[in-house]
Design a protein around this motif. Structure first.
Motif, PDB file in Angstrom:
ATOM      1  N   PRO A 104       0.794  -1.227   0.000  1.00 31.27           N
ATOM      2  CA  PRO A 104       0.000   0.000   0.000  1.00 31.27           C
ATOM      3  C   PRO A 104       0.828   1.280   0.000  1.00 31.27           C
ATOM      4  N   SER A 105       2.039   1.238   0.502  1.00 25.30           N
ATOM      5  CA  SER A 105       2.883   2.437   0.552  1.00 25.30           C
ATOM      6  C   SER A 105       3.833   2.537  -0.632  1.00 25.30           C
ATOM      7  N   LEU A 106       4.436   1.442  -1.017  1.00 24.44           N
ATOM      8  CA  LEU A 106       5.439   1.462  -2.078  1.00 24.44           C
ATOM      9  C   LEU A 106       4.862   1.200  -3.459  1.00 24.44           C
ATOM     10  N   GLY A 107       3.649   0.651  -3.505  1.00 25.40           N
ATOM     11  CA  GLY A 107       3.075   0.188  -4.761  1.00 25.40           C
ATOM     12  C   GLY A 107       3.391  -1.286  -4.934  1.00 25.40           C
ATOM     13  N   ALA A 108       2.455  -2.025  -5.467  1.00 20.88           N
ATOM     14  CA  ALA A 108       2.607  -3.472  -5.566  1.00 20.88           C
ATOM     15  C   ALA A 108       3.818  -3.874  -6.396  1.00 20.88           C
ATOM     16  N   ASP A 109       4.021  -3.197  -7.518  1.00 20.14           N
ATOM     17  CA  ASP A 109       5.132  -3.576  -8.397  1.00 20.14           C
ATOM     18  C   ASP A 109       6.482  -3.303  -7.737  1.00 20.14           C
ATOM     19  N   THR A 110       6.628  -2.119  -7.153  1.00 20.68           N
ATOM     20  CA  THR A 110       7.890  -1.777  -6.491  1.00 20.68           C
ATOM     21  C   THR A 110       8.155  -2.718  -5.329  1.00 20.68           C
ATOM     22  N   ALA A 111       7.114  -3.020  -4.539  1.00 16.93           N
ATOM     23  CA  ALA A 111       7.280  -3.921  -3.404  1.00 16.93           C
ATOM     24  C   ALA A 111       7.728  -5.299  -3.866  1.00 16.93           C
ATOM     25  N   THR A 146      17.003 -12.543  -3.187  1.00 12.28           N
ATOM     26  CA  THR A 146      18.005 -13.142  -4.073  1.00 12.28           C
ATOM     27  C   THR A 146      19.364 -12.494  -3.897  1.00 12.28           C
ATOM     28  N   ALA A 147      19.392 -11.334  -3.225  1.00 11.47           N
ATOM     29  CA  ALA A 147      20.636 -10.571  -3.045  1.00 11.47           C
ATOM     30  C   ALA A 147      21.282 -10.241  -4.384  1.00 11.47           C
ATOM     31  N   ALA A 148      20.481 -10.172  -5.419  1.00 11.23           N
ATOM     32  CA  ALA A 148      20.984  -9.829  -6.752  1.00 11.23           C
ATOM     33  C   ALA A 148      20.683  -8.370  -7.002  1.00 11.23           C
ATOM     34  N   ALA A 149      21.543  -7.509  -6.490  1.00 10.26           N
ATOM     35  CA  ALA A 149      21.278  -6.078  -6.519  1.00 10.26           C
ATOM     36  C   ALA A 149      20.949  -5.601  -7.923  1.00 10.26           C
ATOM     37  N   SER A 150      19.715  -5.260  -8.123  1.00  6.53           N
ATOM     38  CA  SER A 150      19.289  -4.790  -9.427  1.00  6.53           C
ATOM     39  C   SER A 150      19.644  -3.321  -9.577  1.00  6.53           C
ATOM     40  N   PRO A 151      19.713  -2.838 -10.803  1.00  4.16           N
ATOM     41  CA  PRO A 151      19.986  -1.414 -10.982  1.00  4.16           C
ATOM     42  C   PRO A 151      18.942  -0.536 -10.297  1.00  4.16           C
ATOM     43  N   ALA A 152      17.726  -1.064 -10.163  1.00 10.44           N
ATOM     44  CA  ALA A 152      16.659  -0.251  -9.575  1.00 10.44           C
ATOM     45  C   ALA A 152      16.769  -0.169  -8.062  1.00 10.44           C
ATOM     46  N   ILE A 153      17.133  -1.280  -7.418  1.00 13.93           N
ATOM     47  CA  ILE A 153      17.120  -1.300  -5.956  1.00 13.93           C
ATOM     48  C   ILE A 153      18.395  -1.953  -5.437  1.00 13.93           C
ATOM     49  N   THR A 154      19.407  -1.142  -5.159  1.00 11.54           N
ATOM     50  CA  THR A 154      20.596  -1.572  -4.441  1.00 11.54           C
ATOM     51  C   THR A 154      20.301  -1.443  -2.949  1.00 11.54           C
ATOM     52  N   PRO A 155      21.205  -1.900  -2.057  1.00 15.71           N
ATOM     53  CA  PRO A 155      20.967  -1.670  -0.627  1.00 15.71           C
ATOM     54  C   PRO A 155      20.734  -0.199  -0.282  1.00 15.71           C
ATOM     55  N   ALA A 156      21.523   0.692  -0.894  1.00 14.07           N
ATOM     56  CA  ALA A 156      21.293   2.119  -0.653  1.00 14.07           C
ATOM     57  C   ALA A 156      19.942   2.542  -1.222  1.00 14.07           C
ATOM     58  N   GLY A 157      19.577   1.963  -2.356  1.00 17.01           N
ATOM     59  CA  GLY A 157      18.270   2.266  -2.934  1.00 17.01           C
ATOM     60  C   GLY A 157      17.143   1.775  -2.052  1.00 17.01           C
ATOM     61  N   LEU A 158      17.324   0.600  -1.453  1.00 15.88           N
ATOM     62  CA  LEU A 158      16.345   0.091  -0.498  1.00 15.88           C
ATOM     63  C   LEU A 158      16.170   1.085   0.647  1.00 15.88           C
ATOM     64  N   ALA A 159      17.278   1.554   1.188  1.00 20.63           N
ATOM     65  CA  ALA A 159      17.214   2.506   2.295  1.00 20.63           C
ATOM     66  C   ALA A 159      16.486   3.776   1.887  1.00 20.63           C
ATOM     67  N   ARG A 160      16.771   4.263   0.684  1.00 23.35           N
ATOM     68  CA  ARG A 160      16.112   5.499   0.226  1.00 23.35           C
ATOM     69  C   ARG A 160      14.626   5.264   0.000  1.00 23.35           C
ATOM     70  N   GLN A 161      14.269   4.073  -0.512  1.00 16.90           N
ATOM     71  CA  GLN A 161      12.841   3.759  -0.719  1.00 16.90           C
ATOM     72  C   GLN A 161      12.082   3.844   0.602  1.00 16.90           C
ATOM     73  N   VAL A 162      12.652   3.260   1.644  1.00 21.26           N
ATOM     74  CA  VAL A 162      11.974   3.221   2.944  1.00 21.26           C
ATOM     75  C   VAL A 162      11.980   4.590   3.597  1.00 21.26           C
ATOM     76  N   THR A 163      13.135   5.230   3.645  1.00 21.95           N
ATOM     77  CA  THR A 163      13.218   6.488   4.373  1.00 21.95           C
ATOM     78  C   THR A 163      12.503   7.625   3.665  1.00 21.95           C
ATOM     79  N   SER A 164      12.263   7.482   2.353  1.00 18.18           N
ATOM     80  CA  SER A 164      11.502   8.525   1.649  1.00 18.18           C
ATOM     81  C   SER A 164      10.088   8.654   2.194  1.00 18.18           C
ATOM     82  N   LEU A 165       9.610   7.599   2.866  1.00 16.33           N
ATOM     83  CA  LEU A 165       8.256   7.646   3.424  1.00 16.33           C
ATOM     84  C   LEU A 165       8.165   8.528   4.660  1.00 16.33           C
ATOM     85  N   VAL A 166       9.301   8.862   5.249  1.00 22.51           N
ATOM     86  CA  VAL A 166       9.282   9.684   6.462  1.00 22.51           C
ATOM     87  C   VAL A 166      10.168  10.920   6.367  1.00 22.51           C
TER      88      VAL A 166
END
Length: 462
Positions: free
Chosen positions: A425-432, A441-461
């Motif tokens: 509900p917060s990130l969108g079904a596709d992004t989630a 899978t720990a296969a860092a995609s160009p879209a979501i690296t560990p830093a990208g994961l952090a930015r995805q979550v923290t952007s909500l606050v």
């Protein structure tokens, strides 16, 4: 003969045997965190750590939708919300807001929600890390936190949030930054000294400040690392003093390091299927067995017998409960499960919370401790329920644990599905979905690296 002559001819006394320093456990934990490498972590442990990361992120994301979390984040944005300590505070507070964060039975608490928010905040603030480094830091911090928790015997009425978890956050951040072991040891000790006094009556009152305790641990762990870097010192035996004497009645120093690097407590964790206190889950599991095929209107009364710690934490009926208080009230939980049909977060909100039929049935639920079941705790969290039916019969069932426990684990697909329900509900079904696949899978995609994961979550606050 002079005393001087006597001394010169006497046989020298044997040197005393070396005795390990009482506070050596903190140095051992720090050395473990500082030296831990990806190669030293078995693949099964790394795989499980990815599940812990995904589950904790899901709980955090869902928590950011709570009104009070949004208001807190807005207030901090007016100042310096991007500071890692403040960001860890918000994320850690959000992570427990709906009571679905994972936990670790040997620690008698919730290591993940104390460690993961601090790591996310550090990466969102600019500390980049690849997937292996992130997972290694997570495992290091989790093990430190869980081991300090397992070594601690808290006083009656103390809640574990905001206590030893801060030490795990400090260890994780120290490993993420590649700090030397002595500096991580100082940070662990400093974090213990910054613990929160956590009165369980706050939980029973349904006061939401309880959720901030885990946030304070992320804040304290982050600041403890900065204190260590700045040259602050901390008492050598601080964890034992704070957890075993001030907040607790005992601290087993040997247990803090027993099996370190061989027994991985992160793999002894549990994932929560119900949005309520973990101490109620065995009773719910027994209830579901007892009432299988029974119509709710045929139930006259329910008696739940469980271990003493669960009774103290959750045994009381709380008239007109708040959402948080209801999640710690086994009579309400039993009634809601029977009449609402599930124990998702919606079972603890309006209009369910004020249903008169649930309140009436909750009045007919009693909770008592069973010494035989108490003797199994903390190794086994067990419960027995007796359900009286309108036809005069009684149905009884007993459960030793519940789904999500190590002996009855959630599958990877179940953890992923839970994440999608919480984060979608917060990130969108596709992004989630992409994020979940990437973490697992720990296969860092160009879209979501560990830093990208952090930015995805923290952007909500932020």
């Amino acid at each position: 003969m002079s005393s001087t002559a006597l001394a010169s001819t006497a046989t020298p006394a044997a040197a005393p045997a070396a005795v390990p320093a009482p506070a050596a456990y903190a140095d051992e934990l720090a050395a473990f965190a500082a030296s831990l490498t990806t190669a030293a972590i078995p693949e099964a442990v790394r795989r499980h750590a990815r599940l812990v990361l995904l589950d904790t992120v899901g709980a955090i994301v869902a928590g950011t939708r709570e009104t009070e979390i949004a208001a807190l984040a807005a207030a901090l944005r007016a100042g310096s919300a991007t500071a890692p300590a403040q960001l860890a505070f918000v994320l850690g507070t959000a992570g427990v807001a709906i009571e679905l964060d994972e936990g670790c039975a040997p620690s008698r608490g919730h290591p993940g929600v104390h460690v993961v928010p601090a790591l996310l905040a550090a990466m969102a603030a600019g500390h980049d890390a690849d997937a292996d480094t992130l997972l290694t830091a997570l495992v290091a911090g989790y093990e430190v936190a869980a081991r300090l928790g397992s070594a601690t015997t808290f006083r009656d009425g103390i809640h574990p949030h905001g206590t030893w978890g801060a030490c795990g956050a400090a260890a994780a951040l120290g490993r993420l930054a590649g700090l030397p072991a002595p500096m991580i040891a100082t940070a662990i000790r400093a974090a213990a000294s910054l613990s929160v006094a956590t009165d369980y009556q706050t939980v029973h009152a349904g006061a939401l400040v309880r959720n901030a305790w885990s946030g304070m641990a992320g804040f304290a762990g982050t600041m403890a690392v900065e204190l260590a870097r700045a040259g602050f010192s901390a008492a050598a035996d601080a964890p034992a003093g704070v957890f075993g004497r001030v907040l607790g009645t005992g601290f087993d120093r040997a247990a803090a390091t027993d099996g370190l690097g061989h027994r991985w407590l992160i793999c002894e964790n549990y994932f929560k299927p119900y949005a309520c206190c973990r101490h109620t889950h065995a009773s719910v599991a027994a209830l579901e067995q007892a009432v299988d095929g029974v119509a709710p209107d045929a139930i006259v009364a329910v008696r739940a017998f469980t271990y003493a710690r669960a009774v103290a934490a959750t045994g009381a009926l709380r008239p007109q409960p708040t959402p948080l208080a209801a999640k710690f009230s086994l009579p309400y939980i039993v009634a809601a499960r029977l009449l609402h049909g599930g124990l998702g977060d919606d079972a603890f909100r309006e209009p369910v919370l004020s249903r008169r039929d649930i309140a009436a049935l909750a009045e007919r639920v009693t909770v008592a401790d069973d010494p035989a079941l108490s003797a199994l705790f903390p190794g086994v969290r067990a419960a027995r329920v007796e359900v009286d039916l309108a036809d005069g019969s009684t149905r009884t069932a007993e459960a030793h644990g519940s789904h999500g426990d190590p002996q009855d684990p959630m599958s990877e697909d179940e953890v992923r599905a839970k994440f999608l329900r919480l984060a979608g509900p917060s990130l969108g079904a596709d992004t989630a979905a992409v994020l979940a696949d990437d973490v697992l899978t720990a296969a860092a995609s160009p879209a979501i690296t560990p830093a990208g994961l952090a930015r995805q979550v923290t952007s909500l606050v932020t």
